[in-house]
Design an enzyme around this catalytic site. Structure first.
Site, mmCIF file in Angstrom:
data_model
loop_
_atom_site.group_PDB
_atom_site.id
_atom_site.type_symbol
_atom_site.label_atom_id
_atom_site.label_comp_id
_atom_site.label_asym_id
_atom_site.label_seq_id
_atom_site.Cartn_x
_atom_site.Cartn_y
_atom_site.Cartn_z
ATOM 1 N N CYS A 116 0.812 -1.221 0.000
ATOM 2 C CA CYS A 116 0.000 0.000 0.000
ATOM 3 C C CYS A 116 0.844 1.269 0.000
ATOM 4 C CB CYS A 116 -0.957 -0.015 1.183
ATOM 5 S SG CYS A 116 -2.103 -1.387 1.064
ATOM 6 N N HIS A 256 -3.447 7.141 2.075
ATOM 7 C CA HIS A 256 -3.793 5.821 1.561
ATOM 8 C C HIS A 256 -5.174 5.466 2.100
ATOM 9 C CE1 HIS A 256 -3.848 1.685 0.581
ATOM 10 N NE2 HIS A 256 -3.698 1.272 1.827
ATOM 11 N N ASN A 286 -10.001 -0.344 -0.957
ATOM 12 C CA ASN A 286 -8.540 -0.222 -0.900
ATOM 13 C C ASN A 286 -7.950 -0.801 -2.188
ATOM 14 O OD1 ASN A 286 -5.820 -0.439 -0.387
ATOM 15 N ND2 ASN A 286 -6.060 -1.399 1.630
HETATM 16 O O1 UT7 Z 1 -3.931 -1.282 3.288
HETATM 17 C C1 UT7 Z 1 -2.886 -1.962 3.881
HETATM 18 C C2 UT7 Z 1 -3.002 -2.072 5.324
HETATM 19 N N1 UT7 Z 1 -4.259 -2.620 5.749
HETATM 20 C C3 UT7 Z 1 -4.945 -1.984 6.660
HETATM 21 O O2 UT7 Z 1 -4.562 -0.908 7.058
HETATM 22 C C4 UT7 Z 1 -6.159 -2.672 7.208
HETATM 23 C C5 UT7 Z 1 -6.146 -2.581 8.712
HETATM 24 N N2 UT7 Z 1 -7.213 -3.313 9.374
HETATM 25 C C6 UT7 Z 1 -8.499 -2.954 9.280
HETATM 26 O O3 UT7 Z 1 -8.852 -2.058 8.546
HETATM 27 C C7 UT7 Z 1 -9.479 -3.634 10.187
HETATM 28 O O4 UT7 Z 1 -8.783 -4.381 11.151
HETATM 29 C C8 UT7 Z 1 -10.489 -4.564 9.466
HETATM 30 C C9 UT7 Z 1 -11.444 -3.734 8.610
HETATM 31 C C10 UT7 Z 1 -9.755 -5.563 8.606
HETATM 32 C C11 UT7 Z 1 -11.325 -5.301 10.498
HETATM 33 O O5 UT7 Z 1 -11.990 -4.377 11.347
HETATM 34 P P1 UT7 Z 1 -11.877 -4.506 12.929
HETATM 35 O O6 UT7 Z 1 -12.683 -3.420 13.494
HETATM 36 O O7 UT7 Z 1 -10.412 -4.530 13.285
HETATM 37 O O8 UT7 Z 1 -12.565 -5.886 13.209
HETATM 38 P P2 UT7 Z 1 -11.980 -7.122 14.010
HETATM 39 O O9 UT7 Z 1 -10.991 -7.859 13.201
HETATM 40 O O10 UT7 Z 1 -11.596 -6.668 15.381
HETATM 41 O O11 UT7 Z 1 -13.279 -8.004 14.143
HETATM 42 C C12 UT7 Z 1 -14.401 -7.603 14.970
HETATM 43 C C13 UT7 Z 1 -15.512 -8.609 14.775
HETATM 44 C C14 UT7 Z 1 -15.046 -10.060 14.863
HETATM 45 O O12 UT7 Z 1 -16.077 -10.812 15.470
HETATM 46 P P3 UT7 Z 1 -15.994 -11.208 17.021
HETATM 47 O O13 UT7 Z 1 -14.739 -11.981 17.185
HETATM 48 O O14 UT7 Z 1 -15.979 -9.898 17.750
HETATM 49 O O15 UT7 Z 1 -17.235 -12.002 17.205
HETATM 50 C C15 UT7 Z 1 -14.914 -10.482 13.420
HETATM 51 O O16 UT7 Z 1 -15.089 -11.859 13.247
HETATM 52 O O17 UT7 Z 1 -16.059 -8.458 13.457
HETATM 53 C C16 UT7 Z 1 -16.054 -9.718 12.781
HETATM 54 N N3 UT7 Z 1 -15.854 -9.466 11.368
HETATM 55 C C17 UT7 Z 1 -16.873 -9.214 10.534
HETATM 56 N N4 UT7 Z 1 -18.191 -9.118 10.736
HETATM 57 C C18 UT7 Z 1 -18.951 -8.818 9.682
HETATM 58 C C19 UT7 Z 1 -14.691 -9.437 10.659
HETATM 59 N N5 UT7 Z 1 -14.958 -9.171 9.382
HETATM 60 C C20 UT7 Z 1 -16.292 -9.018 9.267
HETATM 61 C C21 UT7 Z 1 -17.154 -8.724 8.208
HETATM 62 N N6 UT7 Z 1 -18.478 -8.629 8.451
HETATM 63 N N7 UT7 Z 1 -16.709 -8.522 6.963
#
Ligand code: UT7
Length: 334
Positions: A116, A256, A286
């Site tokens: 990225c 980004h 992204n």
């Molecule tokens: O571009 C290069 C670098 N990349 C980035 O900068 C991306 C950085 N990371 C992120 O943007 C975020 O971490 C994500 C968008 C990937 C995920 O968001 P988050 O707020 O960090 O969610 P999380 O991984 O903490 O997950 C929270 C909950 C989990 O459920 P439980 O364990 O709380 O029951 C996940 O299983 O959300 C669940 N979850 C989803 N639910 C619905 C994860 N993905 C999804 C989804 N839809 N697509």
């Protein structure tokens, strides 16, 4: 002696026609439009479809548009640097394919991998060739067909990424416009948190790697988020401080587009209000190396000569960095 800087003199972006909305993804994985919008800011992304279509096709469209806008023949281009993690092939470089597709027969080129942060890394590299006086016209293109390495049964990654490309032309400027400063950083110990496990020399493609879905993007989202929020903000503030820029001095942050929450945190640390931040993540998701030039493309008509822009990114590697530039031209009239 007058200092020569590398200035962006044209910009153009390209996204494929086909759109995949959050509602389309609801049919593929257990997710919801509401979750995706509130956690990432994304509403839709563009997907490149069609047999035999690859990253080079999008990069070529972006560069062709750029040449048209600037009124130059692709034969005038000296160098094409293509930032991508989704090259057409392992080799030859996508830049070689692109130069052929656009008829840039006098250019040489190479690919640059920095995920990225690819576009700002490539901008930093490309600017050197202008500053030294070695070349007159350098094209930096960020292009990724992320859909080619996304597992559309993995809700943690498939909602984030989209396909797209953006390109800029760099030319010499002797009036102080263009790239003023760059800070580029990397930390390879972060590689395990965001990578493609197989397909390289360590783990070449095999039936096993395909069966294990190791050719798709693997991301530990929480960890990447934590680093991204800190590092992107740190480096953006650092480049402001070392160039004596206050938040009033910054006309635009060009971040980004990985997650709206990361963008907000960065803008907040820089003391910027929302109206100074380019955000188009809702439309494209992204696009990896494509995000920053696609922002410049979308905002081009609002940019003015002398505007202070801070470009900043964080991505796989880990890689991150910031660029401070003075915009070099006014929007086209009429
Ligand atoms: O571009 C290069 C670098 N990349 C980035 O900068 C991306 C950085 N990371 C992120 O943007 C975020 O971490 C994500 C968008 C990937 C995920 O968001 P988050 O707020 O960090 O969610 P999380 O991984 O903490 O997950 C929270 C909950 C989990 O459920 P439980 O364990 O709380 O029951 C996940 O299983 O959300 C669940 N979850 C989803 N639910 C619905 C994860 N993905 C999804 C989804 N839809 N697509």
């Amino acid at each position: 002696m007058t200092k020569i800087t590398a200035a962006i003199t044209a910009v153009h972006g390209y996204v494929p026609e086909d759109i995949m909305s959050n509602h389309d993804l609801e049919k593929l994985v257990d997710t919801s439009d509401e979750w995706i919008r509130t956690r990432t800011g994304i509403e839709q992304r563009h997907i490149l479809k069609g047999e035999g279509k690859g990253t080079s096709d999008m990069a070529a469209e972006a560069i062709k548009g750029l040449c048209k806008k600037r009124g130059i023949d692709p034969k005038e281009i000296d160098l094409v640097i293509c930032a991508t993690v989704t090259p057409d092939f392992t080799f030859p470089a996508t830049a070689n394919v692109v130069t052929d597709k656009i008829g840039a027969s006098n250019a040489w080129g190479f690919d640059l991998i920095a995920a990225c942060s690819g576009f700002i890394y490539a901008l930093s590299v490309g600017s050197q060739f202008i500053e030294t006086g070695k070349y007159k016209k350098v094209v930096v293109v960020g292009a990724d067909k992320m859909s080619s390495i996304i597992d559309y049964s993995d809700r943690t990654t498939c909602i984030i990424f989209g396909d797209g490309a953006g390109a800029v032309l760099l030319e010499a400027n002797s009036d102080g416009y263009g790239i003023v400063d760059t800070i580029m950083c990397s930390d390879g110990s972060g590689r395990e948190f965001l990578h493609q496990k197989a397909g390289g020399s360590v783990r070449p493609a095999s039936h096993e790697t395909v069966d294990n879905k190791e050719h798709y993007v693997y991301q530990d989202g929480k960890t990447v988020f934590k680093y991204a929020v800190t590092k992107m903000a740190d480096v953006s503030v650092e480049i402001m401080e070392r160039n004596g820029l206050s938040s009033e001095d910054v006309t635009w942050l060009v971040p980004h587009q990985a997650n709206k929450r990361i963008i907000d945190a960065t803008a907040n640390r820089m003391g910027l209000t929302d109206d100074k931040v380019m955000v188009n993540i809702q439309r494209y998701g992204n696009t990896t190396a494509g995000t920053i030039p696609l922002c410049l493309h979308d905002w081009e008509s609002q940019l003015h000569k002398g505007d202070n822009l801070v470009l900043s990114a964080f991505g796989g590697g880990f890689t991150w960095g910031a660029v401070y530039l003075k915009w070099a031209y006014d929007p086209a009239k009429g």
